[in-house]
Write a protein that holds these residues in place. Structure first.
Motif, PDB file in Angstrom:
ATOM      1  N   MET A   1       0.832  -1.210   0.000  1.00  0.00           N
ATOM      2  CA  MET A   1       0.000   0.000   0.000  1.00  0.00           C
ATOM      3  C   MET A   1       0.863   1.256   0.000  1.00  0.00           C
ATOM      4  O   MET A   1       0.866   2.015  -0.949  1.00  0.00           O
ATOM      5  CB  MET A   1      -0.886   0.024   1.257  1.00  0.00           C
ATOM      6  CG  MET A   1      -2.152  -0.760   1.142  1.00  0.00           C
ATOM      7  SD  MET A   1      -3.295  -0.052  -0.062  1.00  0.00           S
ATOM      8  CE  MET A   1      -3.659   1.539   0.649  1.00  0.00           C
ATOM      9  N   ALA A   2       1.587   1.450   1.112  1.00  0.00           N
ATOM     10  CA  ALA A   2       2.326   2.708   1.267  1.00  0.00           C
ATOM     11  C   ALA A   2       3.360   2.896   0.160  1.00  0.00           C
ATOM     12  O   ALA A   2       3.399   3.917  -0.511  1.00  0.00           O
ATOM     13  CB  ALA A   2       2.979   2.747   2.640  1.00  0.00           C
ATOM     14  N   ALA A   3       4.190   1.859  -0.037  1.00  0.00           N
ATOM     15  CA  ALA A   3       5.270   2.008  -1.022  1.00  0.00           C
ATOM     16  C   ALA A   3       4.757   1.919  -2.458  1.00  0.00           C
ATOM     17  O   ALA A   3       5.473   2.247  -3.392  1.00  0.00           O
ATOM     18  CB  ALA A   3       6.325   0.927  -0.784  1.00  0.00           C
ATOM     19  N   GLN A   4       3.513   1.492  -2.612  1.00  0.00           N
ATOM     20  CA  GLN A   4       2.983   1.270  -3.962  1.00  0.00           C
ATOM     21  C   GLN A   4       3.006   2.551  -4.802  1.00  0.00           C
ATOM     22  O   GLN A   4       3.297   2.519  -5.992  1.00  0.00           O
ATOM     23  CB  GLN A   4       1.563   0.710  -3.885  1.00  0.00           C
ATOM     24  CG  GLN A   4       0.950   0.327  -5.214  1.00  0.00           C
ATOM     25  CD  GLN A   4       1.694  -0.797  -5.931  1.00  0.00           C
ATOM     26  OE1 GLN A   4       2.350  -1.609  -5.276  1.00  0.00           O
ATOM     27  NE2 GLN A   4       1.627  -0.818  -7.250  1.00  0.00           N
ATOM     28  N   PHE A   5       2.712   3.682  -4.161  1.00  0.00           N
ATOM     29  CA  PHE A   5       2.702   4.946  -4.916  1.00  0.00           C
ATOM     30  C   PHE A   5       4.078   5.270  -5.496  1.00  0.00           C
ATOM     31  O   PHE A   5       4.193   5.960  -6.494  1.00  0.00           O
ATOM     32  CB  PHE A   5       2.202   6.101  -4.052  1.00  0.00           C
ATOM     33  CG  PHE A   5       0.730   6.376  -4.252  1.00  0.00           C
ATOM     34  CD1 PHE A   5      -0.058   5.523  -4.996  1.00  0.00           C
ATOM     35  CD2 PHE A   5       0.135   7.485  -3.696  1.00  0.00           C
ATOM     36  CE1 PHE A   5      -1.412   5.762  -5.186  1.00  0.00           C
ATOM     37  CE2 PHE A   5      -1.220   7.750  -3.878  1.00  0.00           C
ATOM     38  CZ  PHE A   5      -1.986   6.876  -4.629  1.00  0.00           C
TER      39      PHE A   5
ATOM     40  N   PHE B   1       3.981   9.237  -0.366  1.00  0.00           N
ATOM     41  CA  PHE B   1       4.747   8.848  -1.546  1.00  0.00           C
ATOM     42  C   PHE B   1       4.407   9.697  -2.762  1.00  0.00           C
ATOM     43  O   PHE B   1       5.052   9.590  -3.797  1.00  0.00           O
ATOM     44  CB  PHE B   1       4.553   7.359  -1.843  1.00  0.00           C
ATOM     45  CG  PHE B   1       5.472   6.504  -1.020  1.00  0.00           C
ATOM     46  CD1 PHE B   1       6.710   6.148  -1.490  1.00  0.00           C
ATOM     47  CD2 PHE B   1       5.102   6.102   0.250  1.00  0.00           C
ATOM     48  CE1 PHE B   1       7.572   5.387  -0.721  1.00  0.00           C
ATOM     49  CE2 PHE B   1       5.946   5.340   1.025  1.00  0.00           C
ATOM     50  CZ  PHE B   1       7.186   4.975   0.540  1.00  0.00           C
ATOM     51  N   LEU B   2       3.375  10.551  -2.634  1.00  0.00           N
ATOM     52  CA  LEU B   2       3.111  11.511  -3.708  1.00  0.00           C
ATOM     53  C   LEU B   2       4.267  12.500  -3.786  1.00  0.00           C
ATOM     54  O   LEU B   2       4.603  13.014  -4.840  1.00  0.00           O
ATOM     55  CB  LEU B   2       1.821  12.282  -3.437  1.00  0.00           C
ATOM     56  CG  LEU B   2       0.499  11.571  -3.672  1.00  0.00           C
ATOM     57  CD1 LEU B   2      -0.636  12.515  -3.354  1.00  0.00           C
ATOM     58  CD2 LEU B   2       0.382  11.112  -5.116  1.00  0.00           C
TER      59      LEU B   2
ATOM     60  N   ALA C   1      11.023   8.144   1.855  1.00  0.00           N
ATOM     61  CA  ALA C   1       9.854   7.583   2.532  1.00  0.00           C
ATOM     62  C   ALA C   1       9.971   6.064   2.602  1.00  0.00           C
ATOM     63  O   ALA C   1       9.549   5.438   3.570  1.00  0.00           O
ATOM     64  CB  ALA C   1       8.590   7.980   1.797  1.00  0.00           C
ATOM     65  N   TRP C   2      10.581   5.512   1.584  1.00  0.00           N
ATOM     66  CA  TRP C   2      10.752   4.068   1.546  1.00  0.00           C
ATOM     67  C   TRP C   2      11.630   3.610   2.726  1.00  0.00           C
ATOM     68  O   TRP C   2      11.339   2.612   3.393  1.00  0.00           O
ATOM     69  CB  TRP C   2      11.406   3.702   0.208  1.00  0.00           C
ATOM     70  CG  TRP C   2      11.251   2.276  -0.167  1.00  0.00           C
ATOM     71  CD1 TRP C   2      10.700   1.276   0.607  1.00  0.00           C
ATOM     72  CD2 TRP C   2      11.633   1.675  -1.385  1.00  0.00           C
ATOM     73  NE1 TRP C   2      10.723   0.097  -0.073  1.00  0.00           N
ATOM     74  CE2 TRP C   2      11.292   0.310  -1.308  1.00  0.00           C
ATOM     75  CE3 TRP C   2      12.237   2.158  -2.550  1.00  0.00           C
ATOM     76  CZ2 TRP C   2      11.538  -0.575  -2.342  1.00  0.00           C
ATOM     77  CZ3 TRP C   2      12.476   1.270  -3.573  1.00  0.00           C
ATOM     78  CH2 TRP C   2      12.127  -0.072  -3.467  1.00  0.00           C
ATOM     79  N   ASN C   3      12.705   4.366   2.961  1.00  0.00           N
ATOM     80  CA  ASN C   3      13.585   4.025   4.089  1.00  0.00           C
ATOM     81  C   ASN C   3      12.836   4.086   5.405  1.00  0.00           C
ATOM     82  O   ASN C   3      13.072   3.291   6.309  1.00  0.00           O
ATOM     83  CB  ASN C   3      14.788   4.971   4.121  1.00  0.00           C
ATOM     84  CG  ASN C   3      15.696   4.731   2.931  1.00  0.00           C
ATOM     85  OD1 ASN C   3      15.706   3.632   2.389  1.00  0.00           O
ATOM     86  ND2 ASN C   3      16.427   5.744   2.512  1.00  0.00           N
TER      87      ASN C   3
ATOM     88  N   VAL D   1      12.231   1.309   8.556  1.00  0.00           N
ATOM     89  CA  VAL D   1      12.376   1.591   9.989  1.00  0.00           C
ATOM     90  C   VAL D   1      11.110   1.161  10.747  1.00  0.00           C
ATOM     91  O   VAL D   1      11.172   0.715  11.882  1.00  0.00           O
ATOM     92  CB  VAL D   1      12.661   3.103  10.205  1.00  0.00           C
ATOM     93  CG1 VAL D   1      12.640   3.473  11.670  1.00  0.00           C
ATOM     94  CG2 VAL D   1      13.997   3.467   9.567  1.00  0.00           C
ATOM     95  N   PHE D   2       9.968   1.289  10.077  1.00  0.00           N
ATOM     96  CA  PHE D   2       8.691   0.957  10.719  1.00  0.00           C
ATOM     97  C   PHE D   2       8.500  -0.556  10.916  1.00  0.00           C
ATOM     98  O   PHE D   2       7.700  -0.959  11.739  1.00  0.00           O
ATOM     99  CB  PHE D   2       7.521   1.473   9.864  1.00  0.00           C
ATOM    100  CG  PHE D   2       7.047   2.833  10.257  1.00  0.00           C
ATOM    101  CD1 PHE D   2       6.565   3.063  11.537  1.00  0.00           C
ATOM    102  CD2 PHE D   2       7.073   3.886   9.358  1.00  0.00           C
ATOM    103  CE1 PHE D   2       6.119   4.322  11.902  1.00  0.00           C
ATOM    104  CE2 PHE D   2       6.639   5.150   9.718  1.00  0.00           C
ATOM    105  CZ  PHE D   2       6.162   5.369  10.997  1.00  0.00           C
TER     106      PHE D   2
END
Lengths: 273, 333
Positions: free
Chosen positions: A79-83, A166-167, A173-175, A179-180
């Motif tokens: 989801m998050a990294a998909q963008f 990611f917009l 943001a990927w890094n 970390v998460f």
């Protein structure tokens, strides 16, 4: 929103979800990567509990937690990294260009991911249950299922909010997602009851919906569940509803805000960041 | 005729990473009026500002200054009204999902525009046939060649039947035949549409611009240098017409032709082996040629050969920009 707008967005949601739903059938390799491999850490923790002669419900806690990691992994990377990938491929540009709400793209992604994750979690749990001979003591199948669905909804709402970043941001943001990963695995109590962390840390961990969802499901599915409860099930369900609404509203706000910043700074179509 | 796109003093700056507190102006004071129902070309070298202009007009980028109206709507705050009536195709695009088939990918994009599935599938079928891609309809797009993929992208742009279509190097990666079919398809689409369709085309192919565009702008360093029909640009910017005339050189003094009315410029050279003198005339118009021929005949010299040089868009481009479109910095004239 007019009826036409609503229909347009619903069509968009279905079309984006379709990619993921079809993907599950067309890429059978997920059976190895998303079922077999996640079973390995589950087995490790289960063997630890077994060697300590812990009650079999603790094995159940681990198997349920281990199965639920699929949700968090999917939210982070699917989801998050998909963008990020959507932008690299040029799809993001086309999403921005089309008249459908960008929120509909995210909802479609979340529904598609949620659908496939739903089955993954259940299959992983059933295999683990079979291997270790776990007995369930379900207080209410309805509430257990409802909590499961609510947890998926809340976690994917958080994923939608994270995706908005990611917009604007690329690899940075990927890094952050990397970390998460492990800290969330720890804080959410995937392999132990979150009550063990104590209330202050548990309360902080509750911002991640999977923490409360997992705790509530353990209470509803296992005999020893209520003994290790962090909060009462009803409270956890109410908080999950609130978190879903909050993260969904947050995603909508952030998406609009970050889209504007992206248009202003020219980052929507910037690749190779 | 209605205006499809209007820009007034449109400018766009980006932060210049090389110089602190300085902006790089990708577009500067661009004022354009693009009428409905035409193919409008944007010609310029790499980095001229074409794609920035298209990004602003397609609502993906905000202008730093000035105003841009698309179908009468402001790109700044009325972008939600613009998006349903536009679409864009870029050359070398890699969009879609490899796991889906060609037809599924196209269907997916139509859904983002709210087109009912039945209607969308009928349209997709038609366009696949036109673009000779029908037999690949059920092929996953990760199995397609670059050219086929570009054809699919092309169909994606038309399948939503946009009022205004942005084509950014659309024939990039296509072979000669496919590019020709594509150009014909676009031209017919605009010509035969029941309601006015407007295409904004950026291209590196001068011939493509010349053949397709009813009007075009030459853009460089973010500024519009010229904006007219290809015919007028060739005429105005390249400076009228040019003729090469060969005459037997014995006792012939070409200088007597230099001062004739209508001769803008004149050069000559001797072709010793052929015993000819070759004269190149730039004329304000064709009527000056008659005076030259009459003068040569009156001096009892015979004309060996007359050849008209057609000015190309590239001549106009070179004159305006100072270098060839296809070349790099080394081609600066």
């Amino acid at each position: 929103m007019s009826m036409n707008e609503l229909i347009k967005n619903l069509r968009g949601i279905w079309a984006r979800a379709y990619v993921r739903i079809v993907g599950v059938n067309r890429e059978p390799s997920w059976l190895i990567f998303e079922l077999f491999f996640p079973l390995l850490p589950i087995c490790s923790f289960a063997f630890v509990y077994k060697s300590m002669n812990a009650p079999s419900d603790y094995l159940g806690f681990v198997i349920l937690g281990g199965a639920m990691t699929a949700i968090w992994m999917n939210v982070l990377w699917g989801m998050a990294a998909q963008f990020f990938w959507e932008r690299e491929s040029g799809n993001l540009t086309l999403y921005m260009l089309c008249p459908m709400s960008t929120m509909a793209v995210l909802v479609g992604m979340a529904l598609g991911s949620g659908f496939s994750t739903f089955f993954r979690v259940i299959i992983t749990f059933m295999i683990g249950k079979l291997i270790f001979g776990i007995t369930l003591h379900v207080a209410s199948y309805f509430w257990l299922f409802a909590t499961f669905i609510l947890t998926i909804a809340a976690v994917f709402s958080l994923g939608m909010m994270m995706a908005s970043f990611f917009l604007l941001y690329g690899r940075d943001a990927w890094n952050i997602l990397t970390v998460f990963m492990e800290p969330v695995f720890f804080l959410s109590g995937f392999y132990f009851p979150v009550k063990t962390l104590g209330y202050p840390l548990g309360a902080l961990a509750s911002l991640i919906p999977i923490t409360l969802g997992l705790d509530a499901m353990r209470q509803l599915a296992f005999k020893l569940g209520p003994d290790t409860a962090f909060l009462p099930v009803k409270t956890e369900i109410l908080i999950l509803v609130a978190l879903s609404a909050l993260y969904l509203a947050g995603a909508k706000y952030l998406l609009k805000k970050l889209e504007y910043i992206g248009r202003r700074e020219g980052r929507l179509t910037l690749r190779w960041q | 005729m209605s205006i499809a796109i209007k820009t007034t003093d449109l400018s766009r700056a980006f932060a210049d990473s090389g110089a602190k507190d300085k902006n790089f102006w990708a577009l500067r004071d661009v004022s354009l009026e693009i009428p409905e129902g035409c193919i409008y070309g944007l010609l310029g070298p790499n980095g001229a500002g074409k794609t920035t202009l298209i990004k602003i007009l397609s609502t993906l980028l905000l202008p730093t200054a000035g105003e841009a109206l698309v179908a009468g709507y402001n790109v700044d705050n009325e972008y939600e009204k613009i998006r349903p009536i536009i679409n864009m195709v870029s050359g070398g695009e890699n969009c879609g999902y490899g796991i889906l088939t060609v037809a599924e990918n196209l269907w997916m994009f139509t859904q983002f525009y709210g087109i009912p599935t039945k209607q969308a599938m009928a349209k997709i079928k038609d366009l696949l046939e036109i673009m000779n891609l029908s037999e690949k309809a059920d092929t996953k797009i990760n199995k397609l060649s670059t050219g086929m993929r570009q054809k699919m992208n092309f169909i994606r742009g038309f399948v939503t039947d946009p009022k205004i279509l942005f084509l950014d190097e659309p024939t990039l990666g296509l072979d000669v035949n496919a590019a020709r079919e594509t150009r014909k398809f676009v031209t017919d689409w605009v010509k035969n549409a029941s309601e006015p369709k407007t295409v904004i085309l950026t291209t590196h192919y001068m011939q493509e611009a010349d053949e397709m565009c009813g009007k075009l702008a030459i853009i460089d360093h973010g500024r519009i240098l010229a904006n007219d029909t290809p015919k007028n640009l060739k005429k105005q910017e390249a400076g009228g017409v040019s003729y090469t005339i060969n005459v037997a050189y014995r006792d012939f003094d070409p200088q007597i032709l230099r001062t004739l009315p209508g001769v803008s410029s004149f050069a000559h050279s001797v072709l010793n082996e052929q015993g000819l003198i070759e004269m190149i005339f730039n004329l304000s118009d064709d009527s000056a040629l008659a005076r030259i021929i009459e003068k040569i005949n009156s001096l009892s010299f015979s004309i060996n050969n007359i050849q008209k040089k057609e000015f190309t868009l590239e001549d106009a481009f070179i004159k305006l920009v100072g270098r060839r479109l296809s070349g790099g910095e080394g081609d600066t004239l």
